[in-house]
Motif scaffolding. Structure first.
Motif, PDB file in Angstrom:
ATOM      1  N   ASP A  56       0.829  -1.209   0.000  1.00 58.46           N
ATOM      2  CA  ASP A  56       0.000   0.000   0.000  1.00 58.46           C
ATOM      3  C   ASP A  56       0.865   1.262   0.000  1.00 58.46           C
ATOM      4  N   THR A  57       1.832   1.312  -0.917  1.00 57.79           N
ATOM      5  CA  THR A  57       2.753   2.445  -0.956  1.00 57.79           C
ATOM      6  C   THR A  57       2.122   3.718  -1.512  1.00 57.79           C
ATOM      7  N   PHE A  58       0.942   3.608  -2.098  1.00 58.90           N
ATOM      8  CA  PHE A  58       0.256   4.818  -2.549  1.00 58.90           C
ATOM      9  C   PHE A  58      -0.252   5.641  -1.360  1.00 58.90           C
ATOM     10  N   ALA A  59      -0.472   4.986  -0.224  1.00 56.45           N
ATOM     11  CA  ALA A  59      -0.999   5.692   0.940  1.00 56.45           C
ATOM     12  C   ALA A  59      -0.057   6.803   1.389  1.00 56.45           C
ATOM     13  N   ALA A  60       1.262   6.537   1.342  1.00 57.16           N
ATOM     14  CA  ALA A  60       2.232   7.558   1.758  1.00 57.16           C
ATOM     15  C   ALA A  60       2.206   8.777   0.846  1.00 57.16           C
ATOM     16  N   GLU A  61       1.707   8.593  -0.374  1.00 56.13           N
ATOM     17  CA  GLU A  61       1.598   9.697  -1.329  1.00 56.13           C
ATOM     18  C   GLU A  61       0.249  10.402  -1.247  1.00 56.13           C
ATOM     19  N   GLN A  62      -0.569   9.985  -0.284  1.00 61.38           N
ATOM     20  CA  GLN A  62      -1.912  10.551  -0.127  1.00 61.38           C
ATOM     21  C   GLN A  62      -2.734  10.390  -1.402  1.00 61.38           C
ATOM     22  N   VAL A  63      -2.595   9.213  -2.012  1.00 67.13           N
ATOM     23  CA  VAL A  63      -3.292   8.899  -3.257  1.00 67.13           C
ATOM     24  C   VAL A  63      -3.952   7.531  -3.129  1.00 67.13           C
ATOM     25  N   ASP A  64      -5.166   7.410  -3.626  1.00 69.67           N
ATOM     26  CA  ASP A  64      -5.832   6.116  -3.714  1.00 69.67           C
ATOM     27  C   ASP A  64      -5.546   5.497  -5.072  1.00 69.67           C
ATOM     28  N   LEU A  65      -5.267   4.209  -5.089  1.00 65.92           N
ATOM     29  CA  LEU A  65      -5.061   3.493  -6.343  1.00 65.92           C
ATOM     30  C   LEU A  65      -6.319   2.726  -6.697  1.00 65.92           C
ATOM     31  N   ASN A  66      -6.856   3.000  -7.862  1.00 64.20           N
ATOM     32  CA  ASN A  66      -7.975   2.238  -8.408  1.00 64.20           C
ATOM     33  C   ASN A  66      -7.407   1.399  -9.545  1.00 64.20           C
ATOM     34  N   LYS A 250       0.773  15.332 -11.946  1.00 68.58           N
ATOM     35  CA  LYS A 250       0.945  15.218 -10.495  1.00 68.58           C
ATOM     36  C   LYS A 250       0.680  13.781 -10.044  1.00 68.58           C
ATOM     37  N   LYS A 251      -0.345  13.168 -10.607  1.00 69.24           N
ATOM     38  CA  LYS A 251      -0.659  11.780 -10.276  1.00 69.24           C
ATOM     39  C   LYS A 251       0.452  10.834 -10.744  1.00 69.24           C
ATOM     40  N   ILE A 252       1.019  11.143 -11.896  1.00 66.44           N
ATOM     41  CA  ILE A 252       2.089  10.292 -12.430  1.00 66.44           C
ATOM     42  C   ILE A 252       3.300  10.323 -11.499  1.00 66.44           C
ATOM     43  N   VAL A 253       3.672  11.502 -11.029  1.00 64.52           N
ATOM     44  CA  VAL A 253       4.825  11.609 -10.127  1.00 64.52           C
ATOM     45  C   VAL A 253       4.568  10.832  -8.843  1.00 64.52           C
ATOM     46  N   ALA A 254       3.360  10.954  -8.306  1.00 65.34           N
ATOM     47  CA  ALA A 254       3.006  10.201  -7.094  1.00 65.34           C
ATOM     48  C   ALA A 254       3.076   8.701  -7.348  1.00 65.34           C
ATOM     49  N   THR A 255       2.664   8.279  -8.529  1.00 66.65           N
ATOM     50  CA  THR A 255       2.710   6.863  -8.888  1.00 66.65           C
ATOM     51  C   THR A 255       4.146   6.368  -8.967  1.00 66.65           C
ATOM     52  N   VAL A 256       5.021   7.162  -9.558  1.00 61.92           N
ATOM     53  CA  VAL A 256       6.434   6.778  -9.656  1.00 61.92           C
ATOM     54  C   VAL A 256       7.035   6.617  -8.263  1.00 61.92           C
ATOM     55  N   ARG A 257       6.724   7.544  -7.363  1.00 62.14           N
ATOM     56  CA  ARG A 257       7.235   7.416  -5.992  1.00 62.14           C
ATOM     57  C   ARG A 257       6.702   6.139  -5.325  1.00 62.14           C
ATOM     58  N   ALA A 258       5.433   5.846  -5.538  1.00 56.32           N
ATOM     59  CA  ALA A 258       4.849   4.645  -4.948  1.00 56.32           C
ATOM     60  C   ALA A 258       5.502   3.383  -5.502  1.00 56.32           C
ATOM     61  N   MET A 259       5.791   3.369  -6.809  1.00 54.21           N
ATOM     62  CA  MET A 259       6.472   2.228  -7.416  1.00 54.21           C
ATOM     63  C   MET A 259       7.875   2.060  -6.825  1.00 54.21           C
ATOM     64  N   ASN A 260       8.597   3.180  -6.685  1.00 55.87           N
ATOM     65  CA  ASN A 260       9.953   3.101  -6.154  1.00 55.87           C
ATOM     66  C   ASN A 260       9.962   2.618  -4.709  1.00 55.87           C
ATOM     67  N   ALA A 261       9.022   3.096  -3.907  1.00 59.25           N
ATOM     68  CA  ALA A 261       8.934   2.648  -2.518  1.00 59.25           C
ATOM     69  C   ALA A 261       8.653   1.147  -2.462  1.00 59.25           C
ATOM     70  N   ALA A 262       7.803   0.672  -3.352  1.00 58.94           N
ATOM     71  CA  ALA A 262       7.493  -0.755  -3.397  1.00 58.94           C
ATOM     72  C   ALA A 262       8.715  -1.570  -3.795  1.00 58.94           C
TER      73      ALA A 262
END
Length: 345
Positions: A56-66, A250-262
């Motif tokens: 659930d690395t999207f949570a740290a980015e304050q983003v929900d993943l659908n 903005k969503k893309i950058v958050a997604t990249v961070r979530a991928m890297n954290a994972a």
């Protein structure tokens, strides 16, 4: 928080609305951005996506993943991106180049798997018949494939294209020297190999390790390690529209961070991550097979999704070698979002 469904592209917009209507989210969660991601297949090769969902690395980015598995493979997934049904597509890389060459507004933004993750697994019967073995030089191994029947999920799909590309690496004619037959899902390909209907298949882990553990197959070629000059080619990628607006970027950058954290979570504990991802998404897969599969794929997630000129050239060459015309260099990829993810928060 991650939500996921398995649908075809035409149902995506309706299903997304239905989920939103039926969910009971607190007010603070409702204010979050939502990233809608479609994935072309549910293979383990999309490891960073599975890991992001498991941790659930999207949570740290304050983003929900659908998240949605979109039936129809790469073309349907890219069509969903084109229509606006999803924000980001997780697909095979060469399909993106083919679409861009035809004028579609897509751009590779992140390398999910920086290696050719499709490995060749053959039946024990073929091993006995041809003598194919990891101990042979790679060209001799490929030569053993002459006259072989190899199964694929879809004729013309990524497995088919990779099989024919592999044949050319060993001097075979990819159209004449190998017979490719459409079988279907990974499970169906495994059954076909076990029952002697095909001589081999080219799939990402865990299918090869599973065949070896069950005793009906043996992985004999791993292109990333065995084919000189092809190490690091991005085979699975995240794709966005090249004309993405500010909110989408903005969503893309958050997604990249979530991928890297994972990815970092996986690399810091391969066995623990295999157990976590396997338990949540692949509960029927034996734990040892899942662990071997994660170790096999780990080399492809070590560089935070980086794209560069060398990797782009390999990808263009792969497309050309498989009989298609790649787009102009620099037109199909960007490191913009990878760099922004590293330098901003």
């Amino acid at each position: 928080m991650t939500r996921f469904i398995n649908i075809d592209r035409r149902q995506f917009a309706f299903a997304t609305l239905a989920l939103a209507a039926s969910a009971r989210w607190p007010a603070s969660a409702a204010a979050k951005d939502t990233v809608r991601m479609g994935q072309a297949t549910t293979t383990l090769g999309f490891l960073p996506v599975w890991a992001a969902r498991a941790y659930d690395t999207f949570a740290a980015e304050q983003v929900d993943l659908n998240w949605a598995a979109i039936n129809g493979g790469d073309p349907a997934c890219l069509a969903a991106l084109d229509s606006g049904d999803i924000d980001i597509a997780a697909t095979g890389s060469d399909s993106v180049l083919e679409a861009v060459a035809k004028g579609q507004p897509y751009q590779i933004i992140y390398s999910l798997m920086s290696k050719i993750s499709l490995n060749l697994t053959v039946s024990e019967a073929m091993v006995k018949r041809t003598g194919i073995s990891k101990d042979l030089p790679i060209k001799e191994r490929i030569a053993c494939l002459k006259g072989a029947t190899l199964g694929v999920a879809v004729v013309g799909g990524a497995q088919d294209r990779t099989v024919r590309w592999l044949a050319t690496r060993g001097g075979l004619d990819g159209r004449k020297d190998i017979q490719v037959v459409q079988i279907g899902s990974a499970a169906a390909l495994g059954a076909a190999l076990e029952n002697g209907r095909i001589d081999g298949f080219m799939l990402s882990p865990p299918e090869g390790p599973l065949a070896e553990a069950a005793g009906y197959g043996r992985t004999v070629i791993e292109p990333d390690a065995d084919i000189p000059g092809w190490k690091g080619m991005p085979s699975l990628v995240l794709v966005a529209r090249s004309d993405a607006n500010e909110a989408a970027q903005k969503k893309i950058v958050a997604t990249v961070r979530a991928m890297n954290a994972a990815n970092h979570a996986v690399l810091s504990d391969l066995e623990g991550s295999a157990d976590k991802i396997g338990g949540k998404f692949f509960p029927k897969l034996p734990q040892p097979v899942m662990r071997v599969s994660i170790r096999t794929l780990a080399d492809g997630i070590r560089d935070d999704g980086l794209l560069n000129e060398e990797r782009a050239k390999l990808l263009s060459q792969f497309v050309a070698d498989s009989g298609r015309t790649p787009p102009a260099p620099g037109s199909f990829w960007t490191n913009k979002y990878v760099e922004l993810a590293k330098n901003t928060k």
